[in-house]
Motif scaffolding. Structure first.
Motif, PDB file in Angstrom:
ATOM      1  N   ASP A 201       0.811  -1.338  -0.128  1.00 45.27           N
ATOM      2  CA  ASP A 201       0.127   0.093  -0.113  1.00 45.27           C
ATOM      3  C   ASP A 201       0.927   1.382   0.138  1.00 45.27           C
ATOM      4  N   GLN A 238      -6.101  -2.320  -5.096  1.00 45.39           N
ATOM      5  CA  GLN A 238      -4.877  -1.473  -5.148  1.00 45.39           C
ATOM      6  C   GLN A 238      -4.919  -1.254  -6.484  1.00 45.39           C
ATOM      7  N   ARG A 241      -7.272   1.891  -6.867  1.00 46.90           N
ATOM      8  CA  ARG A 241      -6.401   3.160  -6.339  1.00 46.90           C
ATOM      9  C   ARG A 241      -5.841   3.741  -7.331  1.00 46.90           C
ATOM     10  N   ARG A 245      -6.952   7.319  -9.281  1.00 46.11           N
ATOM     11  CA  ARG A 245      -6.084   8.504  -9.292  1.00 46.11           C
ATOM     12  C   ARG A 245      -5.653   9.019 -10.599  1.00 46.11           C
TER      13      ARG A 245
END
Ligand code: NIG
Ligand code: FE
Length: 425
Positions: A201, A238, A241, A245
């Motif tokens: 992460d 993951q 994300r 973005r």
């Protein structure tokens, strides 16, 4: 092998003596529409300002006053080939892994024992920009000689901001040094580097920081953002994300999906409206529906399954389900050290049972759609970029009939002869 290099600097040209013009319509071409390639016998094609101005039966050609003429010598003319998924630029050698795999080890177990992407990452981090350029320019020149006029290139072997940016800058440099158009993709989330072991992460926050993504978008260092979403790489949360973005920063999502394990990656591709979902060896029915609804291009990479000795993606099933399918080399030093799109085309035809017309559509119109260029290239259509490959086979069928035989006579990029010859006055 030396090839005469004659260039028509005016980027206007009349191509005569075309045995067969494979008229691929603009993409994306879904499902059975991939067969809609019209074979025009005894054709001619006129190029003005680097674009296709006219094409049709040679007997109907208007009296063009174009300065330059090129005889296709009775050969088949196709749109320039487009490779929509490569990991160029890279450096280093992993032939030892190749032999271990031939001996029975799997890609995943080699990766878990410290091989794989991390090995190439170490080599890329060590290399200067110039060394990366020098290692990859000959590769692109060989691809040009195989008929490729546009190629997507990914980062993903830097795995930290400094070296990812270095790779993206190398793509830009290579783009300016040779005729193939290079379309850059940021693949910062390709693998977890050793220094982040157990801290995936945190790695995501480094590699997909708002600052880095907006720098990449602002400087136009990439158009797309890809993630390796698979067992042994990044999970769905993951990957989501990173891609959310990236989209916010202006980079269009792409995804490596359903290659090594079925973890729901294709469903994520639909959710983030990825322009393409690539690999798909293990795609399920739900995944197919999701891609259809999202208008995502399915990029199939049979070179990888050939090279790794795993089951091919059932591309026939995807086409019958109505998806637009593209094909690509996945050229990379680990799972597909294959530069040749014609080789991939032959595998797709002989082993995936795609018809020559479908394969051609997959490597032109649909490949263009997988990298967002389908309004300008990948088709024989008026106003489209005059990107053409001339074969020394009279028909498309006779080209596919002879796998492994180099049959590209000339390549034209935006109206200029960039490989082969020649001009007739
Ligand atoms: O597309 N799947 C992820 N990445 C590459 C392999 C890269 C490597 O092994 O270096 C691929 O197969
Ligand atoms: Fe890949």
């Amino acid at each position: 092998m030396s090839t005469p290099r004659i260039s028509n600097n005016a980027n206007e040209l009349l191509v005569t003596d075309i045995g067969t013009l494979a008229v691929v319509p603009p993409g994306p071409l879904p499902g059975r529409r991939m067969r809609d390639v019209t074979m025009l016998r005894d054709a001619a094609l006129a190029i003005e300002d680097g674009r296709i101005a006219w094409f049709g039966p040679a007997a109907d050609a208007p009296d063009f006053k174009l300065q330059h003429r090129l005889s296709a010598g009775g050969g088949c003319v196709i749109p320039g080939l487009i490779d929509p998924h490569t990991h160029i630029p890279f450096i280093g050698d992993r032939s030892g892994e190749f032999v271990r795999r031939v001996g029975g080890e799997s890609y995943l177990s080699i990766m878990e024992s410290g091989g794989g992407i991390r090995v190439t990452t170490a080599a890329v981090r060590r290399a200067s920009e110039q060394q990366l350029v020098d290692a990859n320019l000959p590769r692109l020149r060989r691809m040009l000689a195989l008929g490729v006029t546009t190629c997507e290139c990914k980062s993903g072997y830097g795995l930290d901001p400094e070296h990812e940016l270095k790779q993206l800058r190398v793509i830009r440099t290579l783009d300016g040094l040779q005729p193939i158009d290079l379309v850059p993709t940021y693949l910062g989330a390709h693998a977890l580097p050793a220094e982040f072991e157990g801290r995936a992460d945190e790695f995501i926050d480094t590699i997909a920081s708002e600052e880095l993504l907006s720098l990449i978008a602002r400087e136009k260092l990439a158009r797309f953002c890809d993630v390796f979403c698979d067992r042994g790489a990044f999970d769905v949360d993951q990957s989501r994300r990173v891609l959310r973005r990236a989209a916010k920063a202006g980079l269009t999502p792409k995804l490596h999906a359903d290659e090594l394990a079925q973890i729901g990656a294709t469903r994520l591709a639909g959710e983030v409206r990825a322009i393409s979902a690539d690999h798909l060896e293990l795609i399920d029915d739900a995944g197919i529906e999701v891609l259809k609804n999202a208008g995502t291009i399915a990029v199939v990479l049979p070179g990888t399954s050939f090279y790794l000795g795993i089951e091919h993606c059932d591309a026939r099933r995807l086409i019958e389900a109505g998806l637009p399918v593209a094909l690509s080399t996945d050229c990379n030093p680990g799972s597909s050290m294959i530069e040749s799109l014609p080789l991939i085309m032959n595998i797709a035809c002989c082993q995936l049972r795609l018809l020559p017309a479908e394969v051609l559509a997959a490597c032109t119109a649909n490949a263009a759609a997988a990298i967002g260029l389908h309004e300008n290239t990948g088709a024989i259509a008026k106003g489209f970029d005059a990107d053409l490959t001339i074969l020394d086979a009279a028909t498309l069928e006779s080209w596919f009939y002879t796998p492994g035989r180099p049959r590209v006579r000339s390549v034209i990029k935006c109206g200029r002869i960039v490989y082969g010859g020649g001009l007739s006055p």
